[in-house]
Design a protein around this motif. Structure first.
Motif, PDB file in Angstrom:
ATOM      1  N   ILE A 178       0.880  -1.178   0.000  1.00 24.47           N
ATOM      2  CA  ILE A 178       0.000   0.000   0.000  1.00 24.47           C
ATOM      3  C   ILE A 178       0.914   1.224   0.000  1.00 24.47           C
ATOM      4  O   ILE A 178       1.606   1.487   0.988  1.00 24.47           O
ATOM      5  N   LEU A 179       0.905   1.966  -1.095  1.00 22.47           N
ATOM      6  CA  LEU A 179       1.778   3.120  -1.254  1.00 22.47           C
ATOM      7  C   LEU A 179       0.926   4.383  -1.295  1.00 22.47           C
ATOM      8  O   LEU A 179      -0.010   4.477  -2.095  1.00 22.47           O
ATOM      9  N   THR A 180       1.237   5.348  -0.417  1.00 19.61           N
ATOM     10  CA  THR A 180       0.495   6.602  -0.341  1.00 19.61           C
ATOM     11  C   THR A 180       1.357   7.714  -0.936  1.00 19.61           C
ATOM     12  O   THR A 180       2.518   7.899  -0.545  1.00 19.61           O
ATOM     13  N   ILE A 181       0.759   8.497  -1.886  1.00 21.05           N
ATOM     14  CA  ILE A 181       1.501   9.517  -2.640  1.00 21.05           C
ATOM     15  C   ILE A 181       0.735  10.827  -2.578  1.00 21.05           C
ATOM     16  O   ILE A 181      -0.495  10.856  -2.718  1.00 21.05           O
ATOM     17  N   ASP A 182       1.469  11.920  -2.358  1.00 17.24           N
ATOM     18  CA  ASP A 182       0.890  13.249  -2.451  1.00 17.24           C
ATOM     19  C   ASP A 182       0.847  13.663  -3.923  1.00 17.24           C
ATOM     20  O   ASP A 182       1.873  13.629  -4.620  1.00 17.24           O
ATOM     21  N   LYS A 183      -0.330  14.059  -4.411  1.00 15.24           N
ATOM     22  CA  LYS A 183      -0.479  14.359  -5.830  1.00 15.24           C
ATOM     23  C   LYS A 183       0.327  15.591  -6.237  1.00 15.24           C
ATOM     24  O   LYS A 183       0.965  15.621  -7.301  1.00 15.24           O
ATOM     25  N   THR A 184       0.323  16.641  -5.419  1.00 16.91           N
ATOM     26  CA  THR A 184       0.948  17.910  -5.796  1.00 16.91           C
ATOM     27  C   THR A 184       2.461  17.768  -5.935  1.00 16.91           C
ATOM     28  O   THR A 184       3.070  18.192  -6.925  1.00 16.91           O
ATOM     29  N   THR A 185       3.104  17.163  -4.939  1.00 17.55           N
ATOM     30  CA  THR A 185       4.565  17.076  -4.936  1.00 17.55           C
ATOM     31  C   THR A 185       5.090  15.762  -5.489  1.00 17.55           C
ATOM     32  O   THR A 185       6.278  15.661  -5.824  1.00 17.55           O
TER      33      THR A 185
END
Length: 846
Positions: free
Chosen positions: A305-312
């Motif tokens: 499960i990988l969580t990514i910030d869309k903006t950065t």
């Protein structure tokens, strides 16, 4: 009796219990001591380390490459489902709740009404789903796998009670999340429910995920087998900081959030709720991608499960998504899909896809009918305006437009002309009915057809009609039942992983143990995939009650009655307690039998102790031999003693065989077992040899009590009573005859008096008639005399008028003649003609 008891073999022996010492891990400390961790603690440590956030421990270059690849794929996944989001948006708009349903006329006063086909189906579906999936007592029931014993029953009962308490009280938001899902499911086709363990609240937390916030690859054919599942989250700055503090995300500098691009369906839903997005992002909303996918970080290709910030584009968290002891590394499901109608792809379809066009056509037909009726009641016309030049006018219905008219226009009908419009069309009205019936026929969720059936038809026919009329909904209900089972499986797994004795103690008086959630899944939804409505449930119970009445020996009548009471939503305590369930002491059994109440024997009771106390009570002259008590007590206690004797024989024989088999002194051969049972029987016969005599005496006493008492000879009393009755009958007959004679005399007197009154009335009527005749003659004579007088007066008046008229005429003629003479003399004297005429007397002209 003590000697006989000593002859009884010792069937139950002491059992040696071996305590197995759990394997432990010993960790040496710096001060020369050691820390010993038992197996449970070791498992907890291993599990905590396995499910920790490992984003800082993996190779950062591999991580960055994976993030770049996933962001590109997520963008393509979003574009691939663009058309589906538009359909979902159209469905939300066609409900009419946002006051922006497409279509319709644009003139002033045009109808904006929306046919409630879609919203009615959604509300009806949600109500039915919640009624079956989330009853007030909780959505969980037990299903024991394999053989059933007391330990398994107690364990599953504790789990069911705890999980029902969790879903109804502890996780208070679960019902709200499930209701949101149920109302949106018919529109979106697929909706999702996500479960996570919240460290801050120390309990599982559910989250409803709308279908427009879940991205799947274009090539995916099933949600659970998709190689990539992306959950789009919109979290505030406060929520982000809280997740960082809890360790869920790593602490990195993300800067200001970028522009939030909500889906079209989310914007349409905001209009329904009356929310409007502000230009300034005051809550600090940012878009987070939580991706469930397969990656390789030196452990082989495995689910993460990988969580990514869309903006950065920075990674915030990376979690392993398989169990620590799973060598196959099977993906753990945290999101449950609730499908409406499965189709070829990974996304299911809903009512918007199936009847969206019919809903739009029904709305258009309804608006056209209302607009036509509105135009007929509001004038629409053209009006001339004075002026030499003409003009072109573009009119809208219900509008009055001023136009120029000529100078010589003098007719009002030439100045203004009403515009003719057609009246509401009956054909359009019929078309509207056809569209509504077609839309309801796709997913039929009502029982309107049952009202047209014969109420006396067989129950089986009614059940068949229900199932045929609800065939589409029944398949949807089965899929929801399956999704609810996966939901409980996830909750069961979270309890197994995180539930501790301390958390249970904080939850109140709960008997559940953390170890209860280890092992197989033995809880299922309380809903029945084969029953999807109260009407069907009552029809089935009615059929069972009819069959049990016809063949009662083949049915558990009490169980059928319990089903009926449960279907009525009435507590089961309205029924009497189940016989034989209560383990009473022998004293309570004696009292109950003396009062005529039934008593029962349980195999686990101490039968010898019960027999002693029952026999002592039976032989007591104050109690058992008391005629008042014995009448109820003895017939009941004889059967009870028999049951104790037989159960004692059965339990002793079974325990002896089992004990010798465990010791290895008895093989599983029928002859050896029969020999052991025969020995046990002889010992019981020696121990209880006094029982037949006592029970025989009790049986004789019971037979005497049960014999009917011979009534005394009452023939003389009967004869005397018959004579008294005959005498009373004669007296009553004489009194009746006398009363009848008096009644006849009264009738004769009454008849004579009636005749006399009738004669008096006739005489009075004759006198009245004569008086009327005399009065009428007098009136007629007076009227004749009056008419004669009036005629005479009229004649006299006429004669007087004639005389006066003649005298006036003679006077006038005389005057006219005299005037004529005077005029003639004047003309003779003057010699000229006088232009004056005389009257109409004698010789009026000269």
């Amino acid at each position: 009796m003590d000697e006989e008891e000593q002859q009884q073999p010792e069937i139950i022996q002491e059992e040696i219990v071996e305590i197995e010492i759990e394997p432990a891990e010993v960790e040496d400390t710096e001060d020369g001591g050691a820390i010993v961790r038992l197996e449970d603690e070791m498992d907890a440590v291993v599990q905590t380390e396995h499910f920790a956030n490992i984003i800082d421990t993996v190779d950062q270059r591999s991580l960055d490459a994976a993030i770049d690849d996933l962001l590109d794929k997520i963008s393509r996944d979003k574009d691939a489902r663009k058309k589906r989001d538009e359909v979902y948006e159209e469905g939300l708009r066609r409900t009419g709740l946002g006051d922006d349903a497409p279509g319709g006329a644009q003139f002033t006063g045009a109808s904006k009404v929306v046919h409630p086909m879609l919203i009615e189906s959604c509300v009806d579906f949600s109500a039915r789903m919640m009624k079956e999936m989330m009853p007030p007592n909780g959505p969980v029931r037990s299903k024991i796998i394999g053989s059933v014993d007391a330990e398994k029953e107690a364990k599953v009962r504790r789990k069911v009670d705890y999980m029902n308490w969790q879903l109804t009280e502890q996780i208070s938001e679960f019902r709200g999340e499930l209701e949101q899902l149920s109302t949106q499911l018919p529109l979106g086709g697929s909706q999702y429910l996500k479960w996570v363990w919240d460290k801050r609240r120390q309990r599982p937390v559910p989250e409803f995920i709308p279908v427009d916030d879940v991205y799947l690859p274009f090539a995916a054919t099933n949600f659970y087998s998709a190689e990539r599942k992306t959950h789009v989250q919109y979290i505030t700055k406060f929520e982000y900081n809280r997740r960082v503090e809890s360790g869920m995300y790593r602490d990195v500098d993300l800067g200001s959030p970028g522009e939030i691009n909500f889906s079209k369906a989310s914007i349409a839903n905001d209009k329904i709720e009356g929310r409007e997005e502000m230009n300034y992002n005051e809550d600090g909303l940012r878009t987070i991608f939580e991706v469930y996918t397969y990656l390789d970080f030196d452990e082989g290709m495995a689910p993460y499960i990988l969580t990514i910030d869309k903006t950065t584009g920075k990674g915030l968290a990376l979690y392993r998504n398989w169990e620590p002891d799973d060598e196959l590394k099977t993906e753990i499901d945290s999101i449950v899909e609730f499908p409406f109608i499965p189709w070829r792809g990974a996304y299911a379809i809903g009512l918007t896809h199936m009847i969206g066009g019919l809903s739009g056509a029904a709305t258009g037909a309804l608006r056209a009918l209302l607009d036509s009726a509105h135009i007929q009641n509001v004038p629409t016309m053209l009006k001339l305006k004075g002026g030499p030049n003409g003009q072109t006018i573009n009119m809208m219905p219900t509008e009055v437009v001023e136009i120029e008219g000529g100078v010589n226009v003098d007719d009002v009908r030439k100045i203004a002309m009403p515009i003719p419009f057609n009246q509401p069309s009956p054909v359009l009205f019929q078309l509207l009915g056809f569209l509504v019936d077609a839309g309801r026929g796709v997913v039929q969720t009502t029982f309107e057809k049952l009202s047209d059936q014969n109420p006396n038809q067989p129950v089986g026919t009614t059940i068949a009609l229900i199932e045929q009329g609800m065939v589409v909904f029944s398949s949807i209900h089965a899929r929801l039942h399956n999704a609810m089972a996966k939901t409980l499986k996830i909750l069961h797994r979270l309890n197994s992983a995180y539930l501790t004795e301390d958390l249970i103690a904080k939850s109140g008086d709960m008997e559940v143990k953390p170890s209860d959630f280890d092992g197989p899944m033995d809880v299922i939804p309380v809903s029945d995939p084969n029953i999807f409505s109260e009407t069907q449930r009552f029809a089935q119970i009615q059929a069972l009650m009819q069959r049990s009445a016809q063949v009662p020996q083949m049915y558990n009548v009490r169980r059928i009655e319990e089903m009926f009471v449960n279907a009525l939503k009435v507590p089961e305590d309205v029924l009497l307690p189940k016989p034989g369930e209560e383990d009473r002491d022998p004293v309570s059994e004696n009292v109950a039998a003396s009062m005529g109440q039934p008593v029962y024997v349980l195999p686990r009771q101490d039968h010898i102790a019960h027999l002693r106390i029952h026999l002592a009570f039976l032989q007591s002259p104050v109690f058992g031999q008391n005629p008042v008590i014995a009448q109820n007590y003895i017939p009941i206690i004889i059967g009870h003693l028999r049951d104790h004797l037989l159960n004692y024989y059965m339990t002793q024989a079974q325990q002896s065989v089992m004990m010798m088999q465990e010791e290895g002194t008895l093989q599983e051969e029928a002859e050896q077992q029969a020999s052991v049972i025969a020995q046990v029987q002889k010992l019981i016969e020696q121990q209880l040899d006094f029982m037949p005599q006592i029970m025989g005496q009790a049986k004789q006493m019971a037979d005497q009590l049960m014999q009917p008492q011979q009534p005394p000879d009452s023939s003389m009393a009967v004869a005397q009573l018959r004579a008294q009755v005959d005498q009373m009958a004669l007296q009553m007959r004489a009194q009746t005859d006398q009363a009848r004679l008096q009644l006849e005399q009264q009738k004769v007197q009454l008849r004579a008096q009636t005749d006399e009154n009738r004669m008096q009335l006739e005489a009075a009527r004759v006198q009245t008639d004569q008086a009327k005749i005399s009065q009428k003659a007098a009136v007629d004579s007076a009227k004749l005399q009056q008419d004669a007088n009036i005629a005479e007066m009229r004649e006299e008046n006429a004669n007087a008028r004639n005389t006066e008229s003649n005298e006036a005429r003679i006077f006038m003629n005389t005057s006219d003649n005299e005037t004529a003479k005077q005029l003639a003399a004047a003309e003779i004297a003057s010699g000229e003609k006088v232009s004056v005429s005389t009257g109409t007397g004698i010789n009026p002209q000269p």
